[in-house]
Write an enzyme that holds these catalytic residues in place. Sequence first.
Site, PDB file in Angstrom:
ATOM      1  N   GLY A 124      -4.674 -11.112  -4.734  1.00 55.78           N
ATOM      2  CA  GLY A 124      -4.026 -11.819  -3.627  1.00 55.78           C
ATOM      3  C   GLY A 124      -2.893 -12.724  -4.060  1.00 55.78           C
ATOM      4  O   GLY A 124      -3.128 -13.786  -4.636  1.00 55.78           O
ATOM      5  N   LEU A 125      -1.680 -12.273  -3.759  1.00 53.77           N
ATOM      6  CA  LEU A 125      -0.484 -13.097  -3.993  1.00 53.77           C
ATOM      7  C   LEU A 125       0.175 -13.431  -2.649  1.00 53.77           C
ATOM      8  O   LEU A 125       0.452 -14.594  -2.353  1.00 53.77           O
ATOM      9  CB  LEU A 125       0.507 -12.313  -4.880  1.00 53.77           C
ATOM     10  CG  LEU A 125       1.872 -12.967  -5.105  1.00 53.77           C
ATOM     11  CD1 LEU A 125       1.742 -14.211  -5.979  1.00 53.77           C
ATOM     12  CD2 LEU A 125       2.849 -11.971  -5.765  1.00 53.77           C
ATOM     13  N   GLY A 131       6.202 -13.737   1.008  1.00 51.10           N
ATOM     14  CA  GLY A 131       6.069 -12.394   0.438  1.00 51.10           C
ATOM     15  C   GLY A 131       6.997 -12.265  -0.746  1.00 51.10           C
ATOM     16  O   GLY A 131       6.626 -12.576  -1.885  1.00 51.10           O
ATOM     17  N   GLN A 336      11.610  17.471   8.571  1.00 50.69           N
ATOM     18  CA  GLN A 336      12.683  18.275   9.178  1.00 50.69           C
ATOM     19  C   GLN A 336      12.411  19.772   8.969  1.00 50.69           C
ATOM     20  O   GLN A 336      12.619  20.579   9.869  1.00 50.69           O
ATOM     21  CB  GLN A 336      14.022  17.878   8.538  1.00 50.69           C
ATOM     22  CG  GLN A 336      15.240  18.436   9.244  1.00 50.69           C
ATOM     23  CD  GLN A 336      15.433  17.805  10.630  1.00 50.69           C
ATOM     24  OE1 GLN A 336      14.861  16.763  10.942  1.00 50.69           O
ATOM     25  NE2 GLN A 336      16.228  18.462  11.462  1.00 50.69           N
ATOM     26  N   GLY A 340       9.463  21.019  14.839  1.00 57.08           N
ATOM     27  CA  GLY A 340       8.614  20.329  15.822  1.00 57.08           C
ATOM     28  C   GLY A 340       7.219  20.069  15.294  1.00 57.08           C
ATOM     29  O   GLY A 340       6.637  19.002  15.540  1.00 57.08           O
ATOM     30  N   GLU A 363       4.539  -4.312  -3.631  1.00 57.20           N
ATOM     31  CA  GLU A 363       4.819  -4.733  -5.026  1.00 57.20           C
ATOM     32  C   GLU A 363       6.305  -4.980  -5.250  1.00 57.20           C
ATOM     33  O   GLU A 363       6.865  -4.623  -6.284  1.00 57.20           O
ATOM     34  CB  GLU A 363       4.239  -3.725  -6.022  1.00 57.20           C
ATOM     35  CG  GLU A 363       2.730  -3.652  -5.851  1.00 57.20           C
ATOM     36  CD  GLU A 363       2.009  -3.001  -6.998  1.00 57.20           C
ATOM     37  OE1 GLU A 363       2.483  -3.065  -8.139  1.00 57.20           O
ATOM     38  OE2 GLU A 363       0.918  -2.443  -6.736  1.00 57.20           O
ATOM     39  N   GLU A 367      14.823  -4.202  -1.862  1.00 55.54           N
ATOM     40  CA  GLU A 367      15.831  -5.263  -2.011  1.00 55.54           C
ATOM     41  C   GLU A 367      15.484  -6.132  -3.223  1.00 55.54           C
ATOM     42  O   GLU A 367      16.352  -6.498  -4.011  1.00 55.54           O
ATOM     43  CB  GLU A 367      15.909  -6.120  -0.737  1.00 55.54           C
ATOM     44  CG  GLU A 367      16.499  -5.409   0.478  1.00 55.54           C
ATOM     45  CD  GLU A 367      15.537  -4.367   1.095  1.00 55.54           C
ATOM     46  OE1 GLU A 367      14.305  -4.530   0.971  1.00 55.54           O
ATOM     47  OE2 GLU A 367      16.024  -3.379   1.667  1.00 55.54           O
TER      48      GLU A 367
END
Length: 381
Positions: A124-125, A131, A336, A340, A363, A367
């Site tokens: 847990g970070l 975030g 694709q 359908g 993780e 960005e």
Amino acid sequence: MEFAFSPEQEALRDMLRTFVAKEVRPKAHTWDTTGEFPGETVARLGGLGILGAMVPEEYGGSGMDTVSYALAVEEIGKGDGSLGLTVASHNSLCVSHILSFGSEEIKRRYLPDLASGRKLGAWGLTEPGSGSDSLSMRTRAERKGDRWVINGSKMFITQGSVAGVYVILAVTDKEKGKDGITAFVAPSGAKGLSVGRKLHKLGMCSSDTAELVFEDLEVGPEAVVGRVNSGFRDTMKNLAGGRISIAALSMGIGLGAMQEALAYARERTQFGRPIADFQAIQWMFAEMATELEAAELMTFRAAALKDSGRPYVQEAAMAKLFASEAAMRGTIKAVQIFGGYGYTQEYPAERYMRDAKLCEIGEGTSEVQRIIIARNLIRGR
Ligand SMILES: Cc1cc2nc3c(=O)[nH]c(=O)nc-3n(C[C@H](O)[C@H](O)[C@H](O)COP(=O)(O)OP(=O)(O)OC[C@H]3O[C@@H](n4cnc5c(N)ncnc54)[C@H](O)[C@@H]3O)c2cc1C
């Protein structure tokens, strides 16, 4: 320059291919639609040594190198992204933090159960309000004599509601920033540690993701993983290794989708010919295969650098960035190619596409990877 896997690595890959073909692929759709955590299959992976992949044998693990571990995550990810994420987060976040920084006492107490899969690990970070900027976390651990009292909460924690062991990052000295965060380990059921809401997600639906709440969670000095106030720097090192596993998972998801699309394109006929005969479809495969091949080279190179003790942070960030984005582009193409049917749950292409998206976020987002890569370049590292 050697581009071949060792005989042991090939044997591991073949063993997992068989396991995934029999035990994972046929069930992945059901797990995805029900969101059910596949506890039995995870336990079987424990029996195969995959949950203690890089843990030395003396603590009950398989003692694999990073290349072998990445190979394992890739093969599992080909069959089911969620299961790959379970394996990757357990090994690369929780187990790895304990293995790299824990005291001998902590390793002896927790690693045998984690490596065998008797217990799963969570790490847990992230918090509801922090975030990418993880340093702004608000969970606090305050001293009470020689003990610590933890209050706060964590968000998006993989294995949050199914783990037996939790590694938790908390602020221990607010004034010290990066040098004021400490990692603690706590077992499930500890008084003051509770699971908040479980999160329903776009993809990775059978990977368990939950909020954690700490209300006066009291632990002793022996619960500190690493040194007091070294938790943030240890975390950055831990995440660098974790990025290799997310890159491997991305490759697995991308290649799994490509295999499904290839089989479909050979069978599906339009205008009297298999759609695989159309150049537009062929080009999509050519681009997918080329990008995933590049991702594989980058990922295994980063893993090999780590195994040889050379710097790998930059290469791991590049591999994670490229592989996750290649998987995203590749899985969109797979949808694709299915036309359908690709937009329905009749075929697995859309599941791979939804699962791939997480690899651009978890993780460290794409960005954030770009920030790391550019920063290293500019600083001349
Ligand atoms: C399924 C799942 C499992 C996860 N498992 C775990 C886990 O086990 N343990 C754990 O601790 N965390 C876990 N996470 C959390 C994950 O690591 C974070 O979601 C991720 O790091 C992004 O943080 P955030 O969601 O708060 O987004 P934010 O940081 O709020 O980012 C929002 C957007 O802003 C962008 N952004 C932020 N800062 C910058 C900047 N400086 N420059 C440019 N763009 C920026 C981001 O790239 C993103 O596009 C998980 C998340 C998910 C979805």
